[in-house]
Design a protein around this motif. Sequence first.
Motif, PDB file in Angstrom:
ATOM      1  N   MET A 128      25.395 -53.066   0.239  1.00  0.00           N
ATOM      2  CA  MET A 128      24.404 -53.390   0.094  1.00  0.00           C
ATOM      3  C   MET A 128      24.055 -53.016  -1.575  1.00  0.00           C
ATOM      4  O   MET A 128      23.580 -53.772  -2.499  1.00  0.00           O
ATOM      5  CB  MET A 128      22.927 -52.809   0.943  1.00  0.00           C
ATOM      6  N   GLY A 129      24.602 -51.573  -1.761  1.00  0.00           N
ATOM      7  CA  GLY A 129      24.387 -51.097  -3.250  1.00  0.00           C
ATOM      8  C   GLY A 129      25.222 -52.024  -4.063  1.00  0.00           C
ATOM      9  O   GLY A 129      24.776 -52.700  -5.236  1.00  0.00           O
ATOM     10  N   CYS A 136      14.260 -53.348  -1.921  1.00  0.00           N
ATOM     11  CA  CYS A 136      15.309 -54.157  -1.240  1.00  0.00           C
ATOM     12  C   CYS A 136      15.368 -54.024   0.045  1.00  0.00           C
ATOM     13  O   CYS A 136      15.936 -53.104   0.315  1.00  0.00           O
ATOM     14  CB  CYS A 136      16.569 -54.339  -2.027  1.00  0.00           C
ATOM     15  N   SER A 137      14.846 -54.808   1.055  1.00  0.00           N
ATOM     16  CA  SER A 137      14.871 -54.285   2.446  1.00  0.00           C
ATOM     17  C   SER A 137      15.316 -55.495   3.390  1.00  0.00           C
ATOM     18  O   SER A 137      14.454 -56.053   3.967  1.00  0.00           O
ATOM     19  CB  SER A 137      13.486 -53.849   2.801  1.00  0.00           C
ATOM     20  N   PRO A 138      16.582 -55.651   3.280  1.00  0.00           N
ATOM     21  CA  PRO A 138      17.137 -56.748   4.275  1.00  0.00           C
ATOM     22  C   PRO A 138      17.130 -56.202   5.440  1.00  0.00           C
ATOM     23  O   PRO A 138      17.054 -54.934   5.949  1.00  0.00           O
ATOM     24  CB  PRO A 138      18.509 -56.891   3.927  1.00  0.00           C
ATOM     25  N   GLY A 139      17.161 -57.014   6.838  1.00  0.00           N
ATOM     26  CA  GLY A 139      17.355 -56.488   8.006  1.00  0.00           C
ATOM     27  C   GLY A 139      16.477 -57.244   8.818  1.00  0.00           C
ATOM     28  O   GLY A 139      15.841 -58.372   8.613  1.00  0.00           O
ATOM     29  N   GLY A 140      16.551 -56.986  10.122  1.00  0.00           N
ATOM     30  CA  GLY A 140      15.836 -57.730  11.298  1.00  0.00           C
ATOM     31  C   GLY A 140      14.539 -57.280  11.365  1.00  0.00           C
ATOM     32  O   GLY A 140      13.913 -56.756  10.572  1.00  0.00           O
ATOM     33  N   GLU A 141      14.041 -57.375  12.942  1.00  0.00           N
ATOM     34  CA  GLU A 141      12.723 -56.913  13.231  1.00  0.00           C
ATOM     35  C   GLU A 141      12.247 -55.715  12.756  1.00  0.00           C
ATOM     36  O   GLU A 141      11.160 -55.732  12.364  1.00  0.00           O
ATOM     37  CB  GLU A 141      12.760 -57.198  14.966  1.00  0.00           C
TER      38      GLU A 141
END
Lengths: 233, 461
Positions: free
Chosen positions: B315-316, B415-420
Motif C-alpha cells: 500500500m505504501g 488512506c484506509s482501504p479495506g472491507g467491513e
Amino acid sequence: MDTSQMERIVKEAVSLGRTTLVEPEAKEILRLSTVQVPRFFIAKDVVGAFEAAERIGYPIVLKLVSPDIIHKSEVRGVSLGIMNKRELEQMWSEMILCVADEMPTALIEGFLIEEMVPVGAEVIIGAIKDPQFGPVVMFGTGGAAVELMKDVSFRLAPLTREEAFEMMGEVKGFPLLTGYRGGAVKDLGAIADAIMKMAEIIEKVDGLKEIEINPLIVYEKGAVAVDARAILG
Amino acid sequence: MGNKNLDFLFRPASIAVVGASAVPGKISSIILESLKNSGYGGKVFLVNPGYESIGKERCYPSIASIGEEVDLALYAIPAAGVAESLREAAGRVKGAVIIGGGFGEAGEQGRAFEKEIKDIVRKEGVRVVGPNCMGVYDTVSRLDTFFVPAERVKRPSRGGLSIISQSGSFAVTVMDELAAEGIGVARVVSYGNRVDVNESDCLDFLAADEHTKAVAVYMESVDEGRRFVESASRCSAVKPVMAVKVGRHDAGVLAARSHTGAIAGRYEIYRAAFRKAGVIELEGYEDFMDACKAYGTQEASGGNRVMIITDGGGMGVSIADACSKTGLEVPPLSADLADDLRSVFPPYFSVSNPMDLTGSATDALYAEALEKTMGGEGYDMAIVAALWGPPGLSDGLPALIAEKAGLYGKPVIICSPGGEFSREKTRLFRAGNLPVFSTPESAARAASALAGGAKKVKANG
C-alpha cells in the motif's frame, strides 16, 4: 511597443476585404515588435525574383504569397535551399503549376524570396484573443505536427518573463531545448522575448485575432521566426 | 461593491417566500421546511394571494402588502409570473433568489422571460440570484433555500469550506456526500442561469468572509472572464481556491485557421486562467470531492513533500506511485532521521519513505513515526495508511494520530482501504477531524490539492 505601424498593416488588409495577413505582412509586424525574421523581398515576376535572390545571396527560400492559402506547404508553396538562378527558375515554374492545379482560384499576390537560415530547434508561439478571457499566448514544440502532439502550454496575457519561462518548462519537449542527448543548450531568453512580444502584439494591436510563429528557429544564441500567419477580426 | 452587496443573500434579516403553498411536496413547501430545519432566526413572510394563512402563519397577497422592507425574496412560482411580481417588489426587497426553471435554458419563451428579469435588475437595481438554481445553504446565517427534502439529501454541519456552483444538482450531491463524510461547510451557493449574481460576485464576497477558509468552484462556463481572473486572484491570495470546469470538449469558438486556434479548445484557456489566478485546477468529480474533503478538515500544506507511513508495504508503494503521478514528492529520509528512527524501531522495520511498520505495528509506533517525521523540516504533510490487520492496532489509534497531527500544523491524510471492519473504523478518524480516503489515488489527489494551495497563498503573503 509602437503599434501604429502594425495597425496600419492590419487596416490596409481589412480595407482590401481580407480576413488574414499574408506571410510578409505578419513578418513585418514581428519585425516591428523586434522579433527577428529572415531577410526577405517580395517578387511579382521571375526577373524580380532573380534580382531579390542576388541581393540576399544564395541559398534562398521561395514561398508563395496568397491570402487564400494559410498552410502553404499543403500546396507545395514552399521551396527551401535553392542554390542558384537555374534552380530558382525551375522551382518557380513548378510552384505556379502546382498551385494552378491544387487551388486554381487562389489569388497569388507574389512570391517571397527569403534568406535561408541555418537549422536549429523548432518551436511554435501563437497568440489569440479569446472571447471570454481576452489575449492568450501559447508555446509549444512539435513543428508541423503540433496539432497532433498538442505539446503546448498557455498563459493569459500580459505575462511576466518568469511565466514565459514556466510555459517552456511545462511542455514535454522542453529537454530538446536544454541539451537533450548531447545537443547544445538553446537560447531560452530569446524564446522568452518572443513569447512576451507575441503577448504584447495580441494585447495591443487592434483588429488582430490570431498571430502565430511556426516555427521559431532557436539557436545557441538568438532565434528567428521563419514562418508566420495572422487572422484578422 | 463586493462584500456588502451580497449581504441580502448570505446575511438576510428577513425573507419572503413568494408562492408559499400549503400543498405538501410542492417546491415552496419543501423550501419552507428547509428554512425551518436550518434554524434561520430572521423574519419569514409567506406570500401567496391564494391563501389567508398557511398553518398558523399569516399569508400576504403580495410583497407590497407586507408593509416593511424585506432583504431576500425567494421565488418559487412558475416562470411566467416572476417578472411581474419582481417588478412590483422592486424597492421593497434588496435581492431575490429565483428558484424555478423555465427561463434561458428552456427555449425562446424562457429566454424572453429571462430578458425581462435582466431588465428589471438593470433598471430597478434589485439583485438576483438564478433563475434555475437552488439558492443558498449557509451554516453561518443558518439559511437553507434548497428544495430537496432533508430525508433524501443530508445537509453538512458547520465548517470552513464554501462552495460556488453553477449547477444546483452538483451542489446538492456534493453537500450530501460531505454530510455523509462528516465534513462541514460554511456557505454553498447555486447560482444557475446567473442573470445577475455570478461566480465573481460570490468570490468577492467569500474572499472577505472570515467564516470561509477555502473555496471550491464548479463551473460550466464563465460570465466575465477577466473579472473572474481578478476576483479569483484576490481570493486565492488570502485562502485556497479550487475549481473544476466541466464541458471540456466544447469546440473552440475561434475561427481555427492557425494551429494555435485549432489547439486552443475552451479548456486550455480555462486552465491558463486558473493558473493566472492561482486557482487549484481540479480534474473532475472525484478530484472535486477529494479536494473538498481535504480542505474541509485540513489547511494548505507548506509544500509538496509527502511522508508515507503504513503497516502494509504494498500500500505504501502504491501511494508513493499515486503521489508521483500528481507531481508530489516522496523524498527519502535524511540520514539523521533514519538513524533516529532505527534507534527506536525493531531492526526488521523498513526505515525509509514509504515507512512500513509491518504486522508488528502498534498505536505507539505509529505515533512515534508521525512525531519524528513531521517534527523536522523534511516533510510538508503525511499520508497515513493504517491497515487494520495487525493485532497491535486498537480503536485508540485514530485519536492518537489526530493528537500527533495537531502538534505540528501539517496536514495528515488517512488512506484506509479495506472491507467491513476497516470501513467501520473510518468514523474514528472522522471524529479526530482527519479526512479519510479509501484508495491510494484519492489520498494522493487530496494531498496534491493541499500542496496546490500552499504556493499561491504563500507567494502573495
